[in-house]
Design an enzyme around this catalytic site. Structure first.
Site, PDB file in Angstrom:
ATOM      1  N   PRO A   1     -30.694 -40.937  23.865  1.00  0.00           N
ATOM      2  CA  PRO A   1     -31.333 -42.135  24.441  1.00  0.00           C
ATOM      3  C   PRO A   1     -31.620 -43.116  23.291  1.00  0.00           C
ATOM      4  CG  PRO A   1     -32.614 -40.397  24.770  1.00  0.00           C
ATOM      5  CD  PRO A   1     -31.285 -39.713  24.247  1.00  0.00           C
TER       6      PRO A   1
ATOM      7  N   GLU B   1     -35.722 -31.868  22.643  1.00  0.00           N
ATOM      8  CA  GLU B   1     -36.363 -33.197  22.398  1.00  0.00           C
ATOM      9  C   GLU B   1     -35.811 -33.849  21.317  1.00  0.00           C
ATOM     10  OE1 GLU B   1     -39.150 -34.484  24.038  1.00  0.00           O
ATOM     11  OE2 GLU B   1     -38.656 -32.764  25.543  1.00  0.00           O
TER      12      GLU B   1
HETATM   13 CL1  6GU Z   1     -26.982 -40.195  25.522  1.00  0.00          CL
HETATM   14  N1  6GU Z   1     -28.637 -38.589  26.165  1.00  0.00           N
HETATM   15  C1  6GU Z   1     -29.744 -38.368  26.862  1.00  0.00           C
HETATM   16  N2  6GU Z   1     -30.176 -37.319  26.803  1.00  0.00           N
HETATM   17  N3  6GU Z   1     -30.414 -39.159  27.835  1.00  0.00           N
HETATM   18  C2  6GU Z   1     -29.759 -40.525  27.696  1.00  0.00           C
HETATM   19  C3  6GU Z   1     -28.700 -40.652  27.222  1.00  0.00           C
HETATM   20  C4  6GU Z   1     -28.119 -39.934  26.312  1.00  0.00           C
HETATM   21  N4  6GU Z   1     -28.226 -41.988  27.476  1.00  0.00           N
HETATM   22  C5  6GU Z   1     -28.986 -42.595  28.067  1.00  0.00           C
HETATM   23  N5  6GU Z   1     -30.014 -41.502  28.421  1.00  0.00           N
END
Ligand code: 6GU
Length: 248
Positions: free
Chosen positions: A107, A134
């Site tokens: 994210p 995390e």
């Molecule tokens: Cl690539 N990974 C995660 N865990 N959450 C996200 C993401 C990626 N893209 C948006 N939210």
């Protein structure tokens, strides 16, 4: 085009890979997806890959060693494959000799959009590293310098669904993956990011009192194109004013 996915949950991908467009693309050798379980590179006897964060706080953090070593092993394998192919003179393109463009799904990454999808599709090989917990120990990024990508401003439980989203968008641009009909459709759609797609209708002409716009039944292709363009503009203005203003 080849994808190597590094994940703790390879099984998440199996349903997606055995259906529809991707299944066909794999059968026709246009796309290949290799799954690698990061846990296979854990050195301790409990196959542990995570630990508590220094400084405290909730959750667990991916340890650097299994992740870095998994990526290096897959990159080394890619280079060896390229060497073997070169000997057979099957590999002419200089760009194909790269060990694969490394993407870390997080994210905190730069946001995925169609121009970025187009950029990713220029690589013959992508290594997709999926996070959980995390996140990763920072030294994973410091050492491997991956292209960090996010699929939007929300939090997923892990990078697997994001990796599938990325693959789904990228393979549409691999030549031969879409049928002729669809690929020509893509031509008019490559303006995605410019305007949203217009509304579509099929039979029946009337459903629960709602009728198909008359112009679409007229056979007048100029009028139909005009209606669609206006419908696209109207939708974009209402739903995505940010895109609309960008195009002015
Ligand atoms: Cl690539 N990974 C995660 N865990 N959450 C996200 C993401 C990626 N893209 C948006 N939210």
């Amino acid at each position: 085009m080849r994808f190597d996915v590094l994940t703790l949950f390879p099984e998440i991908f199996s349903g997606y890979m055995t259906q529809s467009l991707l299944k066909l693309a794999i059968e026709r050798s246009l796309v290949s997806i290799e799954l690698h379980n990061i846990r296979d590179w854990s050195r301790d006897k409990h196959k542990c890959v995570d630990d508590r964060p220094f400084g405290g706080g909730p959750g667990m953090v991916f340890k650097p060693e299994p992740v870095v070593e998994a990526v290096e092993a897959v990159q080394k394998q890619a280079l060896e494959n390229n060497e073997a192919l070169k000997k057979n003179e099957a590999l002419e393109n200089e760009e194909d000799s790269e060990p694969g463009h490394l993407v870390l799904l997080t994210p905190q990454g730069r946001p995925l959009n169609q121009p970025l999808v187009e950029e990713l599709a220029t690589h013959s090989r992508l290594l997709l590293l999926c996070g959980r917990y995390e996140g990763f120990d920072q030294r994973v990024s410091d050492l491997l310098e991956p292209d960090e990508i996010s699929i939007g401003d929300f939090v997923l439980n892990g990078g697997e669904v994001a990796a599938m989203t990325l693959i789904d968008a990228v393979i549409r641009l691999v030549p031969g993956v879409l049928g002729d009909e669809d690929s020509s459709r893509y031509d008019s759609f490559s303006s995605v990011g410019r305007l949203l797609e217009h509304a579509q209708y099929t039979r029946p002409r009337e459903y629960r009192g709602l009728e198909v716009p008359e112009v679409l039944l007229s056979g007048d292709h100029t009028a139909i194109a005009k209606w669609r363009e206006e419908n696209s503009q109207e939708r974009t203005r209402q739903r995505r004013p940010d895109l609309f203003n960008e195009n002015e």
